[in-house]
Enzyme design. Sequence first.
Site, mmCIF file in Angstrom:
data_model
loop_
_atom_site.group_PDB
_atom_site.id
_atom_site.type_symbol
_atom_site.label_atom_id
_atom_site.label_comp_id
_atom_site.label_asym_id
_atom_site.label_seq_id
_atom_site.Cartn_x
_atom_site.Cartn_y
_atom_site.Cartn_z
ATOM 1 N N GLY A 86 21.255 7.185 10.087
ATOM 2 C CA GLY A 86 21.826 7.998 11.155
ATOM 3 C C GLY A 86 20.920 8.223 12.346
ATOM 4 O O GLY A 86 21.311 8.907 13.308
ATOM 5 N N ALA A 90 1.748 2.357 8.406
ATOM 6 C CA ALA A 90 1.229 3.436 7.571
ATOM 7 C C ALA A 90 2.024 4.720 7.786
ATOM 8 O O ALA A 90 2.303 5.111 8.928
ATOM 9 C CB ALA A 90 -0.244 3.671 7.893
ATOM 10 N N GLU A 92 0.829 -1.206 0.000
ATOM 11 C CA GLU A 92 0.000 0.000 0.000
ATOM 12 C C GLU A 92 0.861 1.253 0.000
ATOM 13 O O GLU A 92 0.342 2.359 -0.083
ATOM 14 C CB GLU A 92 -0.931 0.000 1.212
ATOM 15 C CG GLU A 92 -1.914 -1.163 1.234
ATOM 16 C CD GLU A 92 -2.838 -1.112 2.429
ATOM 17 O OE1 GLU A 92 -3.873 -0.427 2.350
ATOM 18 O OE2 GLU A 92 -2.516 -1.756 3.451
#
Length: 339
Positions: A279, A256, A213
């Site tokens: 990082g 999401a 998605e």
Amino acid sequence: MSEERTAWGWGLASVDAAGTTLDVWYPELNLGEAPAESDRPNHNFGTLAHDEADARGIRRVPVFVVSQLDEPISNAADAYLKLHLMSMRMAKPNTLNLDGIFAQLANVVWTNYGPFAVEDFTLRKADVERASTEAALAFASQAGLPAAAPAATVNVFGVDKFPRMIDYVVPTGVRLGDADRVRLGAYLSSGTTVMHAGFVNFNAGTLGVSMVEGRVSQGVVVGDGSDIGGGASIMGTLSGGGKLRNSIGEHSLLGANAGIGISLGDNCTVEAGLYITAGTKITIWDKAKAAAGEPLEVVKGAELSGKDNILFIRNSVNGRIEARYRKVGIELNAKLHKN
């Protein structure tokens, strides 16, 4: 000395008035040494091939192509052959030499009438619509139908170097919510579902049953049973000059609107909205140390790249990013992936 890898087959090339190859379609490809010219099978393009330019100004020319899979891209036909190999599941992402592919591919206007050259598109568009309307009127006249002809419209899908995969290769066992969002050269395993907001670039894809998605960038592979959540992204190698290829292991979840610039191993989860780069400072959660008031170890994201069984979260109390041990991975809904 390693043996040279080759692939070969007949393609149908679209060639414009300037002699530029706009695309090549390969209905079938073969791996291994190509046959001698006298032993080559015949192509079956029939009337699809034509040496006279059509209303688009395009000739469709059969080409027999042999590709050296470990060598840089030599021309447009070679580029399209390698892209087809991946979408046909004959070669996995990151196993072919694609050096020089952008230089060899023309920028093309992709339409419902096929590819057009960019330079004279406006004029050719009018020619195609006029020819289509005249053909419809002629058919109506012969059939004794009313003279009104439906408006013939050239619809543009995009202007790009890479076409939609689905116009060239339709892999079995796959669902695609939006054909525009999967490029030719994507590798989609059976059981993959790409939802309408998902995107899969060329030289990228899924190695098993997966839900996509979010965005799967060039060079990224997603393992079996993993889920790329809505709006999620995975850093690729095309922007910023990066060389590191990121991947996602099996039974992992990228939540999401989350993102990663590192690889995830198996059975990992990145919570929704969290972006982890090489990082990023990450605290290694240790319940015993925390209870004893001892300082917790802090590492960079790169040090956890590719490691298994990690849950990445942002502590909602103190705001720090934490990595916690996770015993098991996610399980996809099998009913959604019986394609």
